[in-house]
Design a protein around this motif. Structure first.
Motif, PDB file in Angstrom:
ATOM      1  N   THR A 264      18.034   4.438 -43.189  1.00  0.00           N
ATOM      2  CA  THR A 264      19.123   5.461 -43.281  1.00  0.00           C
ATOM      3  C   THR A 264      19.118   6.226 -44.584  1.00  0.00           C
ATOM      4  O   THR A 264      19.492   7.753 -44.270  1.00  0.00           O
TER       5      THR A 264
ATOM      6  N   SER B 234      16.639   9.287 -43.918  1.00  0.00           N
ATOM      7  CA  SER B 234      17.009  10.178 -42.745  1.00  0.00           C
ATOM      8  C   SER B 234      18.301  10.599 -42.952  1.00  0.00           C
ATOM      9  O   SER B 234      18.876  11.341 -41.896  1.00  0.00           O
ATOM     10  N   SER B 235      18.893  10.712 -44.027  1.00  0.00           N
ATOM     11  CA  SER B 235      20.305  10.972 -44.207  1.00  0.00           C
ATOM     12  C   SER B 235      20.376  12.032 -45.601  1.00  0.00           C
ATOM     13  O   SER B 235      19.644  11.902 -46.569  1.00  0.00           O
ATOM     14  N   HIS B 236      21.363  12.939 -45.459  1.00  0.00           N
ATOM     15  CA  HIS B 236      21.684  13.551 -46.807  1.00  0.00           C
ATOM     16  C   HIS B 236      22.932  12.505 -47.454  1.00  0.00           C
ATOM     17  O   HIS B 236      24.004  12.345 -47.204  1.00  0.00           O
TER      18      HIS B 236
ATOM     19  N   MET C  26      28.550   7.615 -49.019  1.00  0.00           N
ATOM     20  CA  MET C  26      28.162   7.453 -47.450  1.00  0.00           C
ATOM     21  C   MET C  26      28.080   5.892 -47.273  1.00  0.00           C
ATOM     22  O   MET C  26      27.483   5.176 -47.941  1.00  0.00           O
TER      23      MET C  26
ATOM     24  N   SER D 243      24.907   0.651 -36.714  1.00  0.00           N
ATOM     25  CA  SER D 243      24.336   2.208 -36.620  1.00  0.00           C
ATOM     26  C   SER D 243      22.707   2.347 -36.415  1.00  0.00           C
ATOM     27  O   SER D 243      22.066   1.388 -36.313  1.00  0.00           O
TER      28      SER D 243
ATOM     29  N   GLY E 104      20.722   4.392 -37.523  1.00  0.00           N
ATOM     30  CA  GLY E 104      19.638   4.343 -38.629  1.00  0.00           C
ATOM     31  C   GLY E 104      19.452   2.796 -38.880  1.00  0.00           C
ATOM     32  O   GLY E 104      18.110   2.473 -39.413  1.00  0.00           O
TER      33      GLY E 104
END
Length: 306
Positions: free
Chosen positions: A56, A59-61, A137, A144, A146
């Motif tokens: 997660t 692969s996330s900002h 976040m 989820s 991710g």
């Protein structure tokens, strides 16, 4: 959803950050037949959870406020560990029933830890309020894409290690781990989802035809005590025909003891729950059926060496 592609991408993404955990083939534990075991409790922080956390985060900002997670203990420790390794702030909410071993494990990561009264659902409410107030976040423990794809890397890795089983037996709490396995194998192997009688969100959902709230109690509640099964897990269980079985606390404790006596593997109750299904007869393999069991958690309470 192309779960195979999602899981392959997750596995490649997290490979530099997680351990490739060992397997034991044809292990004779004095049961009806030998089983293959994978020791995912030897993963960072003592559970499979860092796989989903790293996937997660990578692969996330991640915002400047960092990440927030609610957890029965293992997910919180994993998020705190992964965030620390990647240089992000982490705020973790856990219920009192998480127990001292898991609470101390999270505290040791340096995360901002909040222990709240009640069970996992109460910690989730507090984490959601913090998310809304801070802009952090949220990393969900199980429901989820991710998280599920990251946990599915356990199954992909096991295949790469030569798994030949017809049937894989996996413990279920909120459903992230078993959902990852169902997404990866997609009917190519039979999956037996094991829950305590006292915390059985998936079993109740399959009976009701939709996720429903359940009561949460028992010796594995701080890891398998989700009040409601994740929608992703429920949908995959319906699609793949995964079989759900229930085990009593006494069977879980017996499997926990057997893993220590036979293999010197010290695990928490949730980590022994899958094995308890075979030991107790909740799942009875057919003659010649090759069975594999995932051992998934190593944080018993109290800490035996504290």
């Amino acid at each position: 959803m192309n779960w195979t592609a999602e899981i392959e991408a997750a596995w490649s993404r997290i490979a530099p950050h997680v351990r490739r955990t060992p397997v034991l083939m044809g292990c004779d534990l004095g049961l009806a037949q030998p089983s293959d075991l994978k020791f995912e409790q030897m993963q960072h922080t003592g559970s499979f959870k860092p796989r989903g956390a790293f996937n997660t985060l990578l692969s996330s900002h991640v915002p400047r406020a960092g990440v927030v997670a609610a957890s029965g203990g293992n997910h919180g420790a994993a998020v705190a560990f992964a965030a620390g390794r990647l240089g992000h702030r982490a705020t973790i909410f856990v219920p009192e029933i998480a127990g001292p071993t898991k609470i101390n494990l999270i505290r040791e990561t340096g995360a901002d830890l909040h222990v709240v009264p009640g069970a996992y659902a109460n910690a989730l409410e507090a984490a959601q309020a913090f998310e809304a107030q801070s802009g952090a976040m949220q990393i969900h423990a199980y429901d989820s894409i991710g998280t599920v794809a990251g946990q599915g890397s356990v199954a992909a890795e096991w295949d790469a290690q030569g798994l030949e089983a017809d049937t894989v037996i996996i413990a279920v709490g909120g459903g992230g781990l078993v959902a990852g396995a169902m997404g990866w194998w997609a009917g190519r192997r039979k999956i037996i989802a094991v829950e305590p009688v006292t915390s059985c969100a998936l079993h109740a959902a399959l009976e009701a035809g939709a996720p429903v709230d359940v009561e949460v109690a028992g010796i594995a509640a701080n890891a398998l005590g989700a009040k409601r099964i994740g929608q992703i897990c429920f949908d995959l269980a319906r699609e793949t025909g995964a079989q759900s079985v229930l085990v009593p606390d006494e069977a879980i404790a017996a499997a926990q003891s057997l893993l220590w006596r036979q293999l010197r593997q010290l695990v928490e109750p949730a980590g022994a729950t899958a094995l308890s299904a075979v030991m107790s007869g909740a799942y009875v393999p057919e003659p010649g059926e090759r069975v594999a069991v995932l051992v998934c958690g190593a944080n018993p309470a109290p800490d035996p060496l504290s």
